[in-house]
Design an enzyme around this catalytic site. Sequence first.
Site, PDB file in Angstrom:
ATOM      1  CD  GLU A 249      -3.943  17.609   3.215  1.00 30.89           C
ATOM      2  OE1 GLU A 249      -4.357  18.572   3.593  1.00 30.89           O
ATOM      3  OE2 GLU A 249      -4.370  16.187   2.857  1.00 30.89           O
ATOM      4  NE  ARG A 253      -5.042  19.998   5.807  1.00 30.61           N
ATOM      5  CZ  ARG A 253      -5.701  19.115   6.660  1.00 30.61           C
ATOM      6  NH1 ARG A 253      -5.946  19.105   7.713  1.00 30.61           N
ATOM      7  NH2 ARG A 253      -6.194  18.010   5.907  1.00 30.61           N
ATOM      8  CG  ASP A 382     -11.266  15.562  -3.519  1.00 30.01           C
ATOM      9  OD1 ASP A 382     -10.292  15.724  -4.022  1.00 30.01           O
ATOM     10  OD2 ASP A 382     -11.540  15.187  -2.232  1.00 30.01           O
ATOM     11  CD  GLU A 519     -15.408  16.760   2.660  1.00 28.72           C
ATOM     12  OE1 GLU A 519     -15.854  16.058   3.772  1.00 28.72           O
ATOM     13  OE2 GLU A 519     -14.012  16.763   2.670  1.00 28.72           O
TER      14      GLU A 519
HETATM   15  C1  DMJ Z   1     -10.072  18.956   3.668  1.00 28.38           C
HETATM   16  O1  DMJ Z   1      -8.588  19.323   3.937  1.00 28.38           O
HETATM   17  C2  DMJ Z   1     -10.133  19.763   2.134  1.00 28.38           C
HETATM   18  O2  DMJ Z   1     -11.714  20.036   2.270  1.00 28.38           O
HETATM   19  C3  DMJ Z   1      -9.936  18.827   1.114  1.00 28.38           C
HETATM   20  O3  DMJ Z   1     -10.150  19.556  -0.052  1.00 28.38           O
HETATM   21  C4  DMJ Z   1     -10.403  17.421   1.316  1.00 28.38           C
HETATM   22  N1  DMJ Z   1     -10.229  16.884   2.654  1.00 28.38           N
HETATM   23  C5  DMJ Z   1     -10.329  17.707   3.624  1.00 28.38           C
HETATM   24  C6  DMJ Z   1     -11.771  17.514   4.245  1.00 28.38           C
HETATM   25  O4  DMJ Z   1     -12.166  16.184   4.567  1.00 28.38           O
END
Ligand code: DMJ
Length: 620
Positions: A249, A253, A382, A519
């Site tokens: 995170e 971020r 993912d 998404e």
């Molecule tokens: C975000 O922090 C990013 O897109 C991450 O890759 C997956 N989850 C969240 C949003 O759902």
Amino acid sequence: MPTTTSATTTTSATTRARRYRRTRARRGVRIALALALVVAAGVLTVGGRLTKGAGGSGDDGAIGGGRGRGLRIGGGGGGDGDGSIGPSGDAAAAAAAAARERVVVDDDDDDSGKALGRRGGRARRRGKSERADDNDEGNGNGDEGSSSTYWARVAADPKRRDAVRAAAREAFGAFWKSALGHDELAPASGTGRDDFGGIDATLIDSLDTLYVMGLTKEFENALLYLKKPDSNFRRLIRGETDKDVSVFETNIRILGGLLSTYDLTGDPDVLDLAESMASRLSAAFDTKSGVPTSFVNVKTGKAFGLPWTNGRSILADFGTMHLEWATLSARSNNPVYEAHTNHVFERITQSSAAQDGLYPHLYDQNEGRFTGGVISFGALGDSFYEYLIKCWRSLDGLKDADAWRGMFDKAMEGMKKKLLHQWKVGEKGELYSYLSPVGGGGKMEHLACFAPGMLVLGAAEAPTPEVSQDYLEIAKNIARTCVEMYDAQPTGLAPDHFALQTGSEDVKLIDKKNIQRPETIESLFYLFRKTGDEQYREQAWRIFQSMKKAYRTRAGGWQGVRDVSHTPPQGDDKMQSFFLAETLKYLYLLYCDDSVMHLDDWVFNTEAHPFKATTRRKNM
Ligand code: DMJ
């Protein structure tokens, strides 16, 4: 249907450069005034410069701290930089360079959508490639002879674009008023929350959104706040706060937000902050295999994993770092960062754990091997797959470049074999597909709705035209299902987790919440930029209207909902930092013309932070 680019694009380069210089000069005066106030308050010391603290005092050395001197955990070290904020000295040179080739930003409040138009229209011409770099969609501009890129030419929709911009201004304003100094806004309570350990998450996650939208005052105030020596973030990178942070995170971020802000502005102070952040995180790589742990204490450097994984590392965590760390190395001329993540990539490629190109979620970072877990395109897996193609597309000099592309194409084959299912056929014969984990019983997470966007990127320069076509087709089919998940609910919002069955219309809600996730909107953005098909804008607009109705609070903050099947929905009292970073940014860009953050020039990290593509391939 796609049309030609707007007048914004045709503004002459000279006019834009002039406007940029004027803007920088005006901003310089404003920032100088603001700084003078801060100095008067006794926060800063010498002559308007941010000082690095006494040598060896343990200050972060971030502002003005010389770059390219290796990792700096807890280390001030000597400083040679001009620590001033604003376009003077090196910063002015960087700003001028930025003006020459990067961006334009205006002060005016009515300049929405003009902020980041590409100068001079399309700079690159598509060259001949053995790979399939296009398909029957063409460029959607009705001008195939002179079409120059993989992407469509699309005009702005100023009304909708400005409505999204107004939403962002309102949401950020509510955060600023009630939650500054905290990670996120609790919109209903009118307070802040610190779910990331108190690292100024929303502030940093929002910076580039504010910039891209031309919310200049908000952007400047946010940056000024961030640079204050007593901001949470500055304390954190000085090692003054005893906090455990998620490496993933914080990477996507915070490091991502700082890097994109640097790429947009050329502000060297921001690059220094990014390096200091990476230095703190780098302790996570100190494992036997060199694969990082999921958490690290930013003060002590103690690295550890989560109890439920038995301390093991997670694929989507360690597999979603190279874009940021390689970009940081490129910007700072310091190879140390990408050395870490190149090594991680090597460990992954050396493993024999892949099944049809797909990897299990868990990795024992001490034994240096995958140890099980689910295989999916949802949580924990993912963005590893997303970064295979994004790194391949946009990193100049990517080490083992063919391996990155090869792994991506292999994983997509695996996806088709093991994860992809057909749900139903629509009235016009259109296919609805979905992605479920191996053994997942038809369950799909909203998170997996990022996949269409990834496939659109993968369709460019795919191994053959057939593969390219296939990726685009699958992207459209999955996106159709993702949009249907919104349309099928009384709130117009998709559940976070659902289950589908081939041949049945039923949608089983497994987790009924909707937490403002990006998404689906993200995938609609890529599909629209690729095809120019207005249906994607329409779908996104419907979703935005539902969001507005359900999320918006009286005080201006926007919150998620607890149950999408219930109207009126109950709020969850949380404005996710990715709402401003991703959801609203992709929505805004959907209604801009294609010159704004053109996808030949920019790559978005998994938190939607745009980095200037270093374009290993010139003809993407
Ligand atoms: C975000 O922090 C990013 O897109 C991450 O890759 C997956 N989850 C969240 C949003 O759902």
